[in-house]
Design a protein around this motif. Structure first.
Motif, PDB file in Angstrom:
ATOM      1  N   UNK A 330      51.486  48.181  31.175  1.00 42.59           N
ATOM      2  CA  UNK A 330      50.543  49.366  30.717  1.00 42.59           C
ATOM      3  C   UNK A 330      49.149  49.545  31.377  1.00 42.59           C
ATOM      4  N   UNK A 331      48.548  48.491  31.555  1.00 40.95           N
ATOM      5  CA  UNK A 331      47.209  48.298  32.239  1.00 40.95           C
ATOM      6  C   UNK A 331      47.541  47.634  33.625  1.00 40.95           C
ATOM      7  N   UNK A 332      46.456  47.582  34.444  1.00 39.90           N
ATOM      8  CA  UNK A 332      46.485  46.909  35.638  1.00 39.90           C
ATOM      9  C   UNK A 332      45.937  45.306  35.163  1.00 39.90           C
ATOM     10  N   UNK A 333      46.652  44.291  35.746  1.00 38.71           N
ATOM     11  CA  UNK A 333      46.461  43.106  35.604  1.00 38.71           C
ATOM     12  C   UNK A 333      45.835  42.476  37.133  1.00 38.71           C
ATOM     13  N   UNK A 334      45.245  41.374  37.130  1.00 40.51           N
ATOM     14  CA  UNK A 334      44.931  40.676  38.466  1.00 40.51           C
ATOM     15  C   UNK A 334      44.802  39.297  38.076  1.00 40.51           C
ATOM     16  N   UNK A 335      45.134  38.526  39.217  1.00 43.68           N
ATOM     17  CA  UNK A 335      45.028  37.145  39.212  1.00 43.68           C
ATOM     18  C   UNK A 335      43.527  36.646  38.607  1.00 43.68           C
ATOM     19  N   UNK A 360      49.647  35.173  40.015  1.00 42.22           N
ATOM     20  CA  UNK A 360      49.877  36.213  41.003  1.00 42.22           C
ATOM     21  C   UNK A 360      50.904  37.041  40.362  1.00 42.22           C
ATOM     22  N   UNK A 361      50.946  38.338  40.947  1.00 46.53           N
ATOM     23  CA  UNK A 361      52.233  39.561  40.746  1.00 46.53           C
ATOM     24  C   UNK A 361      53.214  39.585  42.183  1.00 46.53           C
ATOM     25  N   UNK A 362      54.608  39.669  41.613  1.00 50.28           N
ATOM     26  CA  UNK A 362      55.601  39.796  42.686  1.00 50.28           C
ATOM     27  C   UNK A 362      56.314  40.993  42.475  1.00 50.28           C
ATOM     28  N   UNK A 363      56.786  41.773  43.271  1.00 53.05           N
ATOM     29  CA  UNK A 363      57.549  43.022  43.229  1.00 53.05           C
ATOM     30  C   UNK A 363      58.526  42.759  44.354  1.00 53.05           C
ATOM     31  N   UNK A 364      59.796  42.779  43.978  1.00 50.37           N
ATOM     32  CA  UNK A 364      61.224  42.816  45.040  1.00 50.37           C
ATOM     33  C   UNK A 364      60.762  41.638  45.990  1.00 50.37           C
ATOM     34  N   UNK A 369      49.002  42.801  45.496  1.00 50.58           N
ATOM     35  CA  UNK A 369      48.004  42.694  44.959  1.00 50.58           C
ATOM     36  C   UNK A 369      47.515  43.739  43.795  1.00 50.58           C
ATOM     37  N   UNK A 370      48.251  44.661  43.746  1.00 49.89           N
ATOM     38  CA  UNK A 370      48.357  45.448  42.410  1.00 49.89           C
ATOM     39  C   UNK A 370      49.580  46.042  42.244  1.00 49.89           C
ATOM     40  N   UNK A 371      49.774  46.663  40.817  1.00 49.59           N
ATOM     41  CA  UNK A 371      50.421  47.100  40.297  1.00 49.59           C
ATOM     42  C   UNK A 371      50.347  48.331  39.707  1.00 49.59           C
ATOM     43  N   UNK A 372      50.942  49.372  39.707  1.00 53.45           N
ATOM     44  CA  UNK A 372      50.501  50.515  38.850  1.00 53.45           C
ATOM     45  C   UNK A 372      51.030  50.611  37.280  1.00 53.45           C
ATOM     46  N   UNK A 381      52.294  32.142  36.735  1.00 47.03           N
ATOM     47  CA  UNK A 381      51.357  31.369  36.287  1.00 47.03           C
ATOM     48  C   UNK A 381      51.191  29.967  36.911  1.00 47.03           C
ATOM     49  N   UNK A 382      50.088  29.230  36.537  1.00 48.81           N
ATOM     50  CA  UNK A 382      50.099  27.957  37.159  1.00 48.81           C
ATOM     51  C   UNK A 382      51.115  27.005  36.756  1.00 48.81           C
ATOM     52  N   UNK A 383      51.343  25.873  37.366  1.00 50.38           N
ATOM     53  CA  UNK A 383      52.222  25.272  36.795  1.00 50.38           C
ATOM     54  C   UNK A 383      52.340  24.412  35.423  1.00 50.38           C
TER      55      UNK A 383
END
Length: 836
Positions: A330-335, A360-364, A369-372, A381-383
């Motif tokens: 619902x909000x932009x997040x970032x590393x 980081x963020x992954x899609x498909x 870098x960004x997700x709407x 997340x980290x290990x």
């Protein structure tokens, strides 16, 4: 007058943040005697701190907002003298007797009545005035309408909280830390029992509360949108709570409320942006809302899902993968963002929450870098940071840390030159042949005039003029000032080198700054010894027989009390207007009768005073506002002051007695030895002590009956479940604590175990104490009779103290406790009592 913006300061970084963000005033503690024991400043730092604040045009208010014990009075006097000498602008005081002492020591030192005084009416404000206060900090449970009514009924300065943590209990009326940890919230040692999880028992049966296990943990106050209303009501100061918060919090909140006040004062609409509001939520929030200030809504004050900082909600869990969590954002997040998955701890009894810093963020299958907002992404997340198996679909996701927030706050925290500056006006007098003079005047009317050594010479080329003066005198960067006005008296034309004019400006600024930083001259006289002589007790040569006073809360308990015929019966019913028949029953039985007043009276509840007087019964006075209101009433019945008036020392107790009370019950902050010592200082006949009770741990405007047993928002639509159900809150130790409502729909949570004074009764009797009260909550009629009989047997010498303790222990299915009466080891090593 434009209201002050007051900011909390726990240390030097917070102080700098508050000043640069535009605070008009800051409040802080100095060593002992304040309610945030872990933060503050030293006595040695104080003079320089006050000088620095005054040079920047900021007021410094020192919190002296704890109850002071008799053994501390001499130390308190020394500290009060130091504060007055150091130039503090006001002290914020809880203890009525200490407020009066401070006023007598230094009449020039302003006194502000703390919110710990539980002031919720104009009468409460007037009571504080009696003890030297010129301003009061209103209770956080008041609505805008309540505040307006108080403002219309008193000319006392009013201060109100607008942002920060809310206590579930009325300030000054919380004894949970005292009951459960031997620590006093009235002494700056709050253990935050309200932030713990509880289970609810309704009529003895466990009630599933879903995800609302933290049912006494309110959200945080956020009244930015109510600032225009508060300005229009004439409130003198808007206060931000948070002396334990960091500099980021202080900077952001101060800047936001500075802007809101300036706009409201100028008649402009509030211009806060969504980003600014999000930053306020991000820096610290348990869930922001106006809560009581916008009116009562018991469904909104306590969400109950979690008791700690949540920040900004950024999404909802939609699934998990081997390496991460699928989240609909619902909000932009970032590393680098710190995220937490909120499981509502009722599903994870150990209280652990999964969360960490976003990698980081992954899609498909591809890193992005960004997700709407509205889209779903895999968050990794980290290990080892997050165990996806412990994250469930539907869990909210919160951003508790935003690394970019620092870049927006840093200008306020790391600026080399002052950011928030104060206005000065300049007047230049330059007549050819005379010595030129520059006068700088600040916003408070303080002025400094400086001159050159020689006279102004005639101009050969360019003459000094107003435009040139404005240009050079306006170069105030780095000084903490800005030029708000200029006037010039020129005759000539004359010539003045720029270097000379700049030197005049620098000298005037230095002189004005030094003048602003000077501590005020004050009349300061030690007064404690003389005051103690004035309050010396008049001891009776003949001690009366011990008396048992019984307080009941139901008609069934009254039946049992009448059968035992104690020396008096006090009625403390939920429904005040059903009292009259019970009063008549007690009177017909030939037993003295009292009625207990509510602990809180709001502006619309003052008619209760007339009703209480109409009963023609004695009154147990629990409200300072009521005590003030009774001062002008004719033909008063006998008045007894209850524990909620917070009499912790001889000065306060004596002052309350002088307002027409026959006896006073000491505050529950005193242990049994301190009660004995207070009896020696005021006279044992002036105290009524409680030998058996369930300690009232929380007294709250928030109604758990309405919140969890109805869909209503307040008494008008809740269906009054408090009248038909018994509720208790079971803590993590398994102890169930009864909850009762009063006539104002306020709730009291009582300690589930009876607090008994059996181990101390012999000492109390030896000290001359003769009036003992037994208070009942959910006891059965038979339980009431047995407790009365046991204490009567002890007082008649038929039962030993150990036997009394054993009998009371057997009567309680949860055991008994010494509670607040416990005398800690080493108590005798404390400073000696003052000599009267």
């Amino acid at each position: 007058m434009k209201p002050e913006v007051m900011s909390p300061v726990g240390g030097w970084p917070q102080l700098r943040a508050a000043v640069e963000a535009g605070a008009d005033a800051v409040f802080f503690g100095v060593e002992g005697f304040h309610a945030r024991a872990k933060v503050g400043f030293t006595n040695e730092e104080l003079p320089d701190l006050m000088r620095a604040l005054h040079e920047r045009g900021v007021l410094g208010f020192v919190t002296f907002n704890i109850l002071v014990f008799d053994r501390e009075l001499r130390g308190a006097e020394r500290q009060l003298i130091h504060l007055a000498e150091s130039g503090v602008d006001a002290i914020i005081v809880q203890d009525h007797g200490v407020a009066r002492l401070a006023h007598e020591i230094c009449p020039d030192l302003p006194i502000h009545g703390s919110t710990q005084m539980s002031i919720t009416s104009a009468e409460g404000a007037e009571l504080a005035r009696r003890f030297g206060a010129s301003r009061v900090v209103l209770g956080r449970e008041l609505s805008l309408r309540d505040i307006g009514r108080i403002a219309a009924a008193t000319d006392m300065e009013l201060e109100t909280f607008v942002h920060g943590a809310l206590c579930v209990s009325y300030s000054g009326q919380c004894f949970s830390s005292e009951a459960w940890g031997g620590r006093s919230a009235n002494r700056g040692q709050c253990a935050q029992a309200c932030r713990l999880p509880y289970e609810m028992l309704v009529d003895g049966v466990h009630r599933d509360l879903g995800d609302a296990r933290y049912l006494l943990s309110p959200g945080d106050l956020y009244a930015l949108h109510q600032v225009p209303d508060l300005v229009n009501l004439g409130v003198n100061c808007l206060k931000i709570e948070g002396r334990y918060k960091d500099a980021d919090f202080v900077a952001l909140t101060t800047a936001a409320y500075r802007k809101a006040v300036d706009e409201a004062w100028a008649g402009l609409p509030l211009s806060v942006t969504p980003g600014e509001e999000r930053d306020l939520e991000q820096v610290y929030s348990r869930g922001l809302g106006p809560h009581f200030i916008s009116g009562t809504n018991h469904q909104g004050v306590v969400r109950g899902r979690a008791p700690r900082h949540r920040g900004v909600r950024v999404g909802t869990v939609r699934g998990t993968t081997e390496r991460g969590v699928l989240v609909e954002l619902s909000e932009e997040v970032k590393p680098g963002d710190g995220l937490v998955f909120d499981p509502a701890n009722w599903r994870t009894p150990e209280g652990r929450e999964e969360g960490g810093f976003l990698y980081g963020l992954w899609q498909r299958g591809r890193q992005v870098e960004a997700v709407r907002p509205g889209e779903t992404a895999e968050l990794r997340f980290g290990r080892g940071a997050v165990d996806p198996s412990r994250v469930r679909v539907g869990d909210p996701v919160w951003r508790t840390h935003d690394p970019t927030l620092g870049t927006r706050v840093r200008p306020l925290l790391e600026a080399h030159d002052p950011i928030h500056t104060r206005p000065v006006t300049a007047h230049f007098r330059g007549h050819v042949g005379e010595v030129p003079a520059l006068t700088l005047t600040d916003e408070g009317g303080r002025s400094v005039t400086v001159t050159l050594e020689g006279p102004l010479q005639p101009a050969r080329n360019r003459a000094v003029d107003e435009a040139g003066l404005r240009e050079q005198l306006g170069k105030l960067g780095g000084t903490g000032y800005h030029l708000a006005g200029l006037s010039a008296d020129l005759s000539g034309p004359g010539f003045l080198p720029v270097s000379a004019l700049n030197a005049l400006r620098r000298e005037a600024v230095e002189g004005l700054t030094a003048l602003r930083g000077q501590a005020p001259e004050r009349r300061i006289t030690p007064r404690l010894d003389e005051v103690l002589r004035e309050v010396a007790p008049q001891l009776s040569a003949h001690a009366p027989q011990p008396r048992l006073h019984v307080l009941v809360r139901t008609p069934e308990q009254l039946d049992a009390a009448l059968a035992e015929r104690p020396d008096s019966i006090t009625l403390d019913y939920l429904e005040l207007y059903g009292l009259k028949p019970s009063v008549e029953r007690v009177r017909d039985a030939g037993i003295p009768v009292r009625v207990a007043s509510p602990r809180i009276l709001k502006p619309t509840e003052q008619n209760l005073q007339k009703f209480l007087l109409s009963l023609n019964a004695d009154i147990l006075v629990r409200s300072g506002g009521l005590l003030e209101g009774l001062q002008e009433a004719p033909n008063l019945p006998t008045l007894t002051g209850d524990f909620s008036l917070n009499a912790a020392n001889v000065l306060t107790t004596r002052a309350l007695l002088d307002l027409g009370l026959n006896r006073v019950t000491p505050t529950h902050d005193l242990n049994a030895r301190q009660v004995t010592e207070l009896a020696a200082l005021v006279g044992p006949g002036r105290l009524e002590v409680i030998a058996y009770q369930h300690l009232p741990v929380f007294h709250t405007e928030h109604c758990v009956f309405c919140r969890f047993l109805s869909q209503g928002t307040d008494y008008t639509n809740c269906g009054h479940p408090c009248e038909s159900h018994r509720v208790a809150l079971r803590d993590e130790r398994g102890v169930a604590h009864p909850v009762m409502a009063d006539v104002g729909c306020r709730n009291t949570v009582f300690e589930g175990r009876p607090q008994v004074a059996g181990a101390h009764l012999t000492t109390w009797l030896d000290s001359g104490l003769r009036d003992f009260r037994l208070e009942f909550v959910h006891e059965t009629p038979e339980g009431v009779r047995e407790v009365i009989r046991a204490h009567r047997a002890f007082l008649m010498g038929e039962l030993s103290a150990p036997a009394l303790a054993a009998r009371l222990q057997a009567l309680s299915d949860q055991g008994t406790t010494e509670g607040s009466l416990f005398v800690p080891e080493g108590f005798d090593r404390l400073p000696a009592l003052p000599v009267l």
